[in-house]
Write a protein that holds these residues in place. Structure first.
Motif, mmCIF file in Angstrom:
data_model
loop_
_atom_site.group_PDB
_atom_site.id
_atom_site.type_symbol
_atom_site.label_atom_id
_atom_site.label_comp_id
_atom_site.label_asym_id
_atom_site.label_seq_id
_atom_site.Cartn_x
_atom_site.Cartn_y
_atom_site.Cartn_z
ATOM 1 N N ARG A 7 21.707 13.727 5.062
ATOM 2 C CA ARG A 7 22.943 14.347 4.605
ATOM 3 C C ARG A 7 23.883 13.304 4.023
ATOM 4 O O ARG A 7 23.949 12.180 4.492
ATOM 5 C CB ARG A 7 23.659 15.049 5.776
ATOM 6 N N CYS A 8 24.641 13.740 3.022
ATOM 7 C CA CYS A 8 25.707 12.910 2.476
ATOM 8 C C CYS A 8 26.754 12.685 3.558
ATOM 9 O O CYS A 8 27.185 13.633 4.210
ATOM 10 C CB CYS A 8 26.321 13.595 1.254
ATOM 11 N N SER A 9 27.172 11.469 3.744
ATOM 12 C CA SER A 9 28.152 11.164 4.789
ATOM 13 C C SER A 9 29.543 11.654 4.421
ATOM 14 O O SER A 9 30.420 11.715 5.270
ATOM 15 C CB SER A 9 28.208 9.649 5.020
ATOM 16 N N ASN A 15 20.031 16.564 1.570
ATOM 17 C CA ASN A 15 19.342 16.024 0.402
ATOM 18 C C ASN A 15 18.679 17.129 -0.416
ATOM 19 O O ASN A 15 18.332 16.924 -1.576
ATOM 20 C CB ASN A 15 18.304 14.976 0.822
ATOM 21 N N VAL A 18 21.564 18.373 -3.119
ATOM 22 C CA VAL A 18 22.104 17.466 -4.127
ATOM 23 C C VAL A 18 20.952 16.906 -4.956
ATOM 24 O O VAL A 18 19.789 16.975 -4.568
ATOM 25 C CB VAL A 18 22.898 16.309 -3.472
ATOM 26 N N LEU A 21 20.647 11.269 -3.474
ATOM 27 C CA LEU A 21 21.301 10.826 -2.262
ATOM 28 C C LEU A 21 21.009 9.337 -2.123
ATOM 29 O O LEU A 21 19.850 8.926 -2.039
ATOM 30 C CB LEU A 21 20.772 11.611 -1.062
ATOM 31 N N TYR A 28 25.016 7.835 3.792
ATOM 32 C CA TYR A 28 24.484 8.229 2.497
ATOM 33 C C TYR A 28 25.608 8.786 1.644
ATOM 34 O O TYR A 28 26.603 9.291 2.151
ATOM 35 C CB TYR A 28 23.410 9.296 2.664
ATOM 36 N N ILE A 29 25.428 8.725 0.337
ATOM 37 C CA ILE A 29 26.390 9.338 -0.576
ATOM 38 C C ILE A 29 25.597 10.066 -1.651
ATOM 39 O O ILE A 29 24.588 9.558 -2.146
ATOM 40 C CB ILE A 29 27.354 8.295 -1.177
ATOM 41 N N CYS A 30 26.036 11.290 -1.964
ATOM 42 C CA CYS A 30 25.323 12.082 -2.953
ATOM 43 C C CYS A 30 25.881 11.791 -4.346
ATOM 44 O O CYS A 30 26.897 11.115 -4.499
ATOM 45 C CB CYS A 30 25.428 13.566 -2.631
ATOM 46 N N CYS A 33 29.615 13.001 -4.874
ATOM 47 C CA CYS A 33 30.631 12.145 -4.270
ATOM 48 C C CYS A 33 30.687 10.800 -4.986
ATOM 49 O O CYS A 33 31.753 10.215 -5.135
ATOM 50 C CB CYS A 33 30.336 11.943 -2.786
#
Ligand SMILES: [Zn+2]
Length: 76
Positions: A7-9, A15, A18, A21, A28-30, A33
């Motif tokens: 998951r995006c933080s 994941n 999006v 990721l 994590y960042i997508c 974001c």
């Protein structure tokens, strides 16, 4: 190939929700974001001669604020 559920933080999208990721040391960042972060970094407030304030931009992790965050990104 099997992927763990990641998951995006920032917005908590998985994941599967999006396109990309990116993994960091602690989360994590997508792609969405990441675009928002790039906008914050490249945006300089109009009329300010001083360099950007050296304050961290805090992005809360709750999903509620995540929606607000995406609204803010798409509002410009
Ligand atoms: Zn995200």
């Amino acid at each position: 190939m099997f992927f763990r559920k990641l998951r995006c933080s920032f917005c908590r999208r998985s994941n599967n929700d999006v396109e990309k990721l990116v993994a960091g040391a602690r989360g994590y960042i997508c792609d969405r974001c990441a675009h928002g972060v790039m906008r914050i970094i490249t945006d300089t407030p109009p009329g300010s001669d001083a360099p950007a304030p050296k304050q961290p931009v805090v992005l809360p992790r709750t999903s509620e604020v995540g929606r607000t965050w995406h609204f803010a990104v798409s509002s410009r």
